[in-house]
Design an enzyme around this catalytic site. Structure first.
Site: not given
Length: 173
Positions: A41-42, A97-98, A101, A129, A150, A157
């Protein structure tokens, strides 16, 4: 305990960088069209803003994957929850992508999408990241490299909260 959100990247910084990425993509794909694939969703917030800033023809598709199971850390085992609606064969595809990592999920996803025979396949992320990277993933377009904190906002979210923040923030307890 109530958390608070500290601004890491302001709305203006994020907007400026998305505009720059859109201009770069437009130059790189000049004379061609591009098919954006959003990982839900991000990624939806970032992809919509990015698409508005790309000047070449754009088409959009969405997929949802899960790699967490019952844990809070990525297992690397990817389950497709919602697959793409359109074929990728022969198309110039940009996965949006949001955040990147560990790289586990995206590594698997990019391999799977490559098997669908796109003309080209690249990756664009708003946030990267690198300190969390376990599997090397080539990111073609990066908004910001961030520390291992975070983050929320712009689609990211914390327990389904804060996605709608127009900036990137760090959750502090």
């Amino acid at each position: 305990m109530q958390e608070r959100v500290r601004v890491l990247l302001s709305e203006e910084e994020v907007d400026r960088r998305i505009r720059e990425i859109g201009e770069q993509i437009s130059r790189d794909y000049a004379g061609r069209s591009i098919h954006l694939v959003c990982v839900l969703k991000g990624g939806s917030f970032f992809m919509c803003e990015l698409a508005k800033r790309i000047s070449v023809p754009v088409s959009l598709d969405f997929m949802s994957v899960s790699s967490y199971g019952s844990d809070t850390k990525s297992s690397g085992v990817v389950k497709i929850v919602k697959d793409l609606d359109e074929s990728l064969q022969g198309r110039d595809v940009l996965v949006v992508e949001d955040i990147v990592d560990s790289g586990r999920t995206l590594s698997y996803l990019l391999e799977m999408l490559q098997e669908r025979k796109p003309a080209s396949l690249r990756l664009c992320t708003l946030l990267d990241k690198p300190d969390r990277r376990v599997i090397d993933v080539k990111v073609d377009y990066t908004g910001f490299q961030i520390p291992d904190e975070f983050v929320v906002g712009y689609g990211l979210d914390y327990d389904q909260m804060y996605r709608n923040l127009p900036y990137i923030g760090v959750v502090e307890k």
